[in-house]
Write an enzyme that holds these catalytic residues in place. Sequence first.
Site, PDB file in Angstrom:
ATOM      1  N   SER A 527       0.848  -1.180   0.000  1.00  0.00           N
ATOM      2  CA  SER A 527       0.000   0.000   0.000  1.00  0.00           C
ATOM      3  C   SER A 527       0.898   1.250   0.000  1.00  0.00           C
ATOM      4  O   SER A 527       1.721   1.398  -0.896  1.00  0.00           O
ATOM      5  CB  SER A 527      -0.952  -0.043   1.183  1.00  0.00           C
ATOM      6  OG  SER A 527      -1.976   0.880   1.040  1.00  0.00           O
ATOM      7  N   ASP A 612      -8.594  -4.721  -6.305  1.00  0.00           N
ATOM      8  CA  ASP A 612      -8.252  -3.724  -5.289  1.00  0.00           C
ATOM      9  C   ASP A 612      -9.077  -2.453  -5.506  1.00  0.00           C
ATOM     10  O   ASP A 612      -8.946  -1.797  -6.540  1.00  0.00           O
ATOM     11  CB  ASP A 612      -6.760  -3.408  -5.390  1.00  0.00           C
ATOM     12  CG  ASP A 612      -6.258  -2.593  -4.208  1.00  0.00           C
ATOM     13  OD1 ASP A 612      -7.068  -1.930  -3.534  1.00  0.00           O
ATOM     14  OD2 ASP A 612      -5.039  -2.617  -3.959  1.00  0.00           O
ATOM     15  N   HIS A 644      -6.900  -5.562  -1.890  1.00  0.00           N
ATOM     16  CA  HIS A 644      -5.801  -4.747  -1.366  1.00  0.00           C
ATOM     17  C   HIS A 644      -4.926  -5.599  -0.459  1.00  0.00           C
ATOM     18  O   HIS A 644      -4.910  -5.457   0.773  1.00  0.00           O
ATOM     19  CB  HIS A 644      -6.373  -3.548  -0.616  1.00  0.00           C
ATOM     20  CG  HIS A 644      -5.386  -2.451  -0.387  1.00  0.00           C
ATOM     21  ND1 HIS A 644      -4.746  -1.792  -1.409  1.00  0.00           N
ATOM     22  CD2 HIS A 644      -4.928  -1.878   0.760  1.00  0.00           C
ATOM     23  CE1 HIS A 644      -3.944  -0.864  -0.912  1.00  0.00           C
ATOM     24  NE2 HIS A 644      -4.029  -0.905   0.410  1.00  0.00           N
TER      25      HIS A 644
END
Length: 691
Positions: A527, A612, A644
């Site tokens: 991320s 995602d 994600h």
Amino acid sequence: MINRNMTMHRGLALVFCFVAAVVVKGFSPISPVRRAPASALLSSSSSSMASLEELIPREILFGNPKYTSPQLSPDGTYLSFLAPSPEQGVLNVFVKLTSEPLENARMITNDTSRGIRNAFWAQDSKTMLYLQDFEGDENFHLWAIPVDQNSVLARDLTPGKNVKASNVMTNKRFPDEILVGTNQRNETLFDMYRCNYKTGELTLDTENPGDVIGWGSEDFSFQIREATVRNQKDSSSTYRVRDNDSSEWREFITFPYGEEGNLVDFCADGKSCYVTSSLGRETTALLKVDLQTGETLEEIFANDKCNCGGITIDDDTKEIRAVSSNYARVERTFFDKELEADYHVLESLAPEGADVICMSRTTDETTWIVGFVRSDGPTEFVIYDQVKKTTSPLFVSKPDLLEYKLAPMEDVRIPARDGLELVGYLTRASTGTTTDAPTPLILLVHGGPWARDRWGFNAQAQWFANRGYATLQVNYRGSTGYGKTFLHKGDKQWGVGDMQHDLTDSVQWAINEGIADKDKICIYGGSYGGYACLAGLTFTPDLYCCGVDIVGPSNIKTLLDSIPPYWAPLRNGMLLKIGDVDGDEAFNRKISPLYHVDQIKAPLLIGQGANDPRVKQAEADQIAMSMQEKGIPVEYVLYPDEGHGFARPDNRIDFNGRAELFLAKHLGGRAEEFQKPLGSTAIFPLEKTPA
């Protein structure tokens, strides 16, 4: 007793946290997955490796837990936990009578794909509630299933395409009802609904006027009496309150941008409430505040080095019982002598150096489930008899790890170039020797970025240590929990600014301390941590010899243009923190690694989930293809059924196996032989044929 986390049931997440790769926060998994036949373990380095600790198989580190997330029903009749299903090894909910042995537990859900990771009891003590999305799209639905009936299908309480459930609230005074927020009326907003979870009846309770991003209830009436509003012009946050569900809303307290605060709970007198606030101070303090005037009646707790953490409140009297804070390790301040005595008993029974975590209590508080959390061992769960002051063993989350020697995590202090103190966590390499020679280092960057790293067991750090690499995790400026100035020192500092400088300075600290081999440094993250990896390789290309980016954005403008609809009210605040990538194209190009691919010297491995909703697949596609076109070494693995991060164990083990070979090649550590798990869905967009 209620343990209020500062974000519990209140508002939307404002972080690009990489969370799905770990099944349950704080617990890394261990149970078997379906895979190709077992093979020998390999070493990529010299024969001297034979003296090292035994390789811990990736399947033990990154498969599903054998047991995790134990909870008692409110009346203590039942005990639930998450465990892999017998047939497919997918996390499901298991339930048994508390008095029964563990082997009598029944699987009551039947998830066959990504597994259930968030389940909890309804107040009738006969129903489990759980949240589940579809293949990582994060449109979580709320489901209910009775525990006292066999072969009953779960009921979807929040049905509908692209509907997301949030802000789930239960209340012991209203055992047949729950409150739940959904965006079924407007995909950008969350209204609150009152739900009879036994019949599935869903009734609109409080409609969002268009500017509310979070809701809170008052416990005695179970009415929505708190609304959090984000001003779209200045990104201030205002808390509105009302006296009952038929009264008009009024503004109670406003936190300008740059301040931190939260309405925690209403007091029993109906005239005051508990608030955390940084107004007039550096870190958040816990205050008692008059609901009509906003006057502070009492400062209950403050820590000058870090914010308030968890707050334990008596559910009947609404008195504060304990407050935790966490600068480097969890510390508790008690206001209830009986509760303090219980924690002292538990600390005396815990393994040396372990943190004591209360997982669950019965309504009468006579029975607890407690976790003993260590950095160098699996979490041990026990049942605590609060009357007798004794514990009995329940289970160990990852018992297979007991067979291996694990590395302790140290909390360290790192000076940034401007003198700012950074809290970090160091896990040294298991070299099998008594020498203190520098080792390869992996800088493991947390996501968010408005989040933080914590002390405790970390599967990745143990994996790296076991393969011969030190691991450094750093709470760089912009991380949460250290006060408003520390948080906002990260504003407009992505990529080429001080947030990235903190990471660079941390690596240099590790080199200067003799921990890290300066020629063998990897930057690794998911991320925002994936973005930091890309930024590290582009903006400090001589510092790192390789990088691993998982679901990291490469172009900040396209990242924000593709966020989920329900994040729209938060966008302006994100621009204040990141910088105006909408109105300043030059700034976006300056901080977006995509525009600096030519500067990359080190090889890169990319992992991405196709579903995602936060960091879209295009973010990985565009930088991977640009690097390939320019002849810069890059590997790119895409998982069509992930979001994600990688929630399915087969995919998690698959990617980590590929990462392990990548690290062994570029850092020189050990590696277990790779064979693709049978359930892996990995595809390779840069290749014409699958590997």
